[in-house]
Each structure stands twice: as structure tokens, then as C-alpha cells.
Design a protein around this motif. Structure first.
Motif, short mmCIF file in Angstrom:
data_model
loop_
_atom_site.label_atom_id
_atom_site.label_comp_id
_atom_site.label_asym_id
_atom_site.label_seq_id
_atom_site.Cartn_x
_atom_site.Cartn_y
_atom_site.Cartn_z
N PHE A 1 3.44 13.38 -4.64
CA PHE A 1 4.56 12.63 -4.45
C PHE A 1 4.12 11.55 -3.43
O PHE A 1 3.35 11.46 -2.65
CB PHE A 1 6.04 13.20 -3.97
N VAL A 2 5.09 10.36 -3.37
CA VAL A 2 4.75 9.36 -2.31
C VAL A 2 5.12 9.84 -1.04
O VAL A 2 6.43 10.30 -0.69
CB VAL A 2 5.45 7.94 -2.62
N ILE A 3 4.31 9.81 0.10
CA ILE A 3 4.53 10.24 1.29
C ILE A 3 5.29 9.05 1.97
O ILE A 3 6.21 8.98 2.78
CB ILE A 3 3.52 10.81 2.08
N THR A 4 4.66 7.63 1.89
CA THR A 4 4.91 6.66 2.76
C THR A 4 4.30 5.28 1.80
O THR A 4 3.58 5.48 1.28
CB THR A 4 4.33 6.79 3.89
N TRP A 5 4.97 4.29 2.28
CA TRP A 5 4.79 3.08 1.44
C TRP A 5 4.88 2.09 2.81
O TRP A 5 5.93 2.14 3.46
CB TRP A 5 5.34 2.54 0.08
N SER A 6 4.14 0.93 2.70
CA SER A 6 4.22 -0.09 3.52
C SER A 6 3.95 -1.49 2.85
O SER A 6 3.10 -1.54 1.88
CB SER A 6 3.59 -0.03 4.74
N GLY B 1 8.82 2.72 3.91
CA GLY B 1 9.56 3.88 3.75
C GLY B 1 8.65 5.11 3.80
O GLY B 1 7.47 5.27 3.61
N LYS B 2 9.11 6.19 4.69
CA LYS B 2 8.40 7.57 4.58
C LYS B 2 9.62 8.63 4.50
O LYS B 2 10.65 8.53 4.89
CB LYS B 2 7.67 7.31 5.94
N VAL B 3 8.95 9.56 3.86
CA VAL B 3 9.80 10.87 3.79
C VAL B 3 9.80 11.61 4.95
O VAL B 3 9.29 11.35 5.79
CB VAL B 3 9.09 11.69 2.48
N THR B 4 11.15 12.22 5.10
CA THR B 4 11.32 12.97 6.06
C THR B 4 10.62 14.38 6.15
O THR B 4 10.25 14.39 4.95
CB THR B 4 12.97 13.45 6.29
N PRO B 5 10.66 15.17 7.29
CA PRO B 5 10.07 16.43 6.88
C PRO B 5 10.92 17.39 5.85
O PRO B 5 10.02 17.91 5.23
CB PRO B 5 10.27 16.98 8.43
N ASP C 1 0.89 -1.15 -0.02
CA ASP C 1 0.06 -0.06 -0.08
C ASP C 1 0.84 1.37 0.09
O ASP C 1 1.99 1.36 0.50
CB ASP C 1 -0.95 0.07 1.37
N ILE C 2 0.35 2.27 -0.53
CA ILE C 2 1.13 3.57 -0.47
C ILE C 2 0.21 4.62 -0.20
O ILE C 2 -1.04 4.55 -0.30
CB ILE C 2 1.78 3.85 -1.92
N LYS D 1 12.60 10.52 -3.58
CA LYS D 1 13.55 9.58 -4.48
C LYS D 1 14.04 8.60 -3.37
O LYS D 1 14.26 7.43 -3.92
CB LYS D 1 14.58 10.58 -4.91
N ARG D 2 14.38 9.16 -2.19
CA ARG D 2 15.00 8.08 -1.25
C ARG D 2 14.10 6.72 -0.96
O ARG D 2 14.75 5.84 -0.81
CB ARG D 2 15.48 8.76 -0.03
N ILE D 3 13.09 6.87 -0.81
CA ILE D 3 12.17 5.70 -0.40
C ILE D 3 11.83 5.03 -1.34
O ILE D 3 11.13 3.86 -1.43
CB ILE D 3 10.84 6.43 0.57
N MET D 4 12.16 5.46 -2.65
CA MET D 4 11.54 4.61 -3.73
C MET D 4 12.41 3.25 -4.05
O MET D 4 12.08 2.52 -4.22
CB MET D 4 11.61 5.33 -5.17
N SER D 5 13.75 3.18 -3.39
CA SER D 5 14.60 2.21 -3.53
C SER D 5 14.23 1.02 -2.91
O SER D 5 13.94 -0.39 -3.29
CB SER D 5 15.93 2.47 -3.25
N GLY D 6 13.56 1.23 -1.63
CA GLY D 6 13.20 -0.12 -0.89
C GLY D 6 11.94 -0.67 -1.45
O GLY D 6 11.77 -1.98 -1.55
#
Length: 160
Positions: free
Chosen positions: A35-40, A52-56, A7-8, A65-70
Motif C-alpha cells: 500500500f502507499v505509505i507516503t507521497w510527496s 500525504g502519509k498514513v497514520t500509524p 514521488d511515492i 484510502k485517506r491519502i489518495m485524495s490529495g
């Protein structure tokens, strides 16, 4: 076979509008695109939950970008992905972000979309995950309002 439950959550699109109803924004009116805030995700029948979740700082910059790799790595490993409304929302959104962030398409997989399955088998008035979870005795989703989404993007600690 490896089954991934996924889920995203995405941010809203921020833009300039002239009214409240039936707005069609041109590209020039968009201030910040989604943009994607979080995924699980989790592998079916396993306990560990990946997320993965974005930082503030990333949220302020609309940078996922950072959370897309996982999530890319998990999808690339999956044979079957289980989503709710993933055919229309989660998977196209993720594929868009993979391309935007320079990833090659992940390996092929099959998708089981529980929303599509519910619509094809049952005649419920609503097929949202919350209603289906309650009907099948799984439970209710956490209540969230638009203010909660806004708080997530502004790093307000009252966000759920």
C-alpha cells in the motif's frame, strides 16, 4: 502548463515463504499486500510541498484510502508529471490504488521520467536517483535500510 514533481513510497508485501531465494508467492501466501505509505509532490518552480502519509493506525490496517485524495487531485490538475522511474513504478501503483479506492482515472497528462531520460542520454552504470543526484551535484538521498521501512510500519520513533 502545470508541471508536477511527484514521488511515492510503498510498503513491502508481507507473506509466508519457504526460503530466501527466488520465491514465487501465491495469493494465499500474501498476508498483507503493498500500500502507499507516503507521497510527496510540488509544482515545478513553486516552494510549497504537498504530502500525504498514513497514520500509524492506517499503516497497521494497510489502509491508504485517506491519502489518495490529495495526490489524485494534484495529478488531475497536472499537464506534465515529472517522476523518477514513474513509468514503471509510481504511476502504475497510483493508478491501481485509485481504482481500488473508487476514484475515476485522473485527467490525461504527459510523464517525464528522469530515469528513462537518463538511460536514453547517458551511459552511467547506475541510473538510481541517488547516484544521478550525486553525479549532477544535486546531493545524496537519505540513507535508509529495511529496518527503517519496518519502523515506519510499526510506528517506531527511530524511523527516519
Amino acid at each position: 502548463m502545470k508541471y508536477l514533481v511527484l514521488d511515492i513510497e510503498t510498503s513491502p508485501i508481507l507473506g509466508y515463504v519457504w526460503g530466501l531465494w527466488e520465491q514465487n508467492l501465491s495469493q494465499e501466501q500474501v498476508v498483507n499486500d503493498w500500500f502507499v505509505i507516503t507521497w510527496s509532490a510540488k509544482w515545478l518552480f513553486e516552494k510549497k510541498i504537498y504530502e500525504g502519509k498514513v497514520t500509524p493506525k492506517e499503516a497497521k490496517a494497510c489502509n491508504d484510502k485517506r491519502i489518495m485524495s490529495g495526490v489524485w487531485e494534484l495529478i488531475n490538475e497536472a499537464d506534465i508529471i515529472i517522476t523518477h522511474n514513474g513509468i514503471r513504478f509510481d504511476l502504475p501503483k497510483l493508478k491501481s490504488k485509485f481504482i481500488e479506492n473508487g476514484y475515476v482515472p485522473p485527467s490525461k497528462y504527459l510523464n517525464v521520467d528522469t530515469c528513462k531520460q537518463a538511460k536514453s542520454v547517458f551511459g552511467f552504470t547506475y541510473n538510481r536517483l541517488d547516484e544521478l543526484g550525486q553525479k549532477f551535484g544535486i546531493g545524496k538521498k537519505l540513507d535508509m535500510s529495511f529496518v527503517d521501512w519496518k519502523n515506519c510500519l510499526t510506528n517506531d520513533n527511530s524511523a527516519k
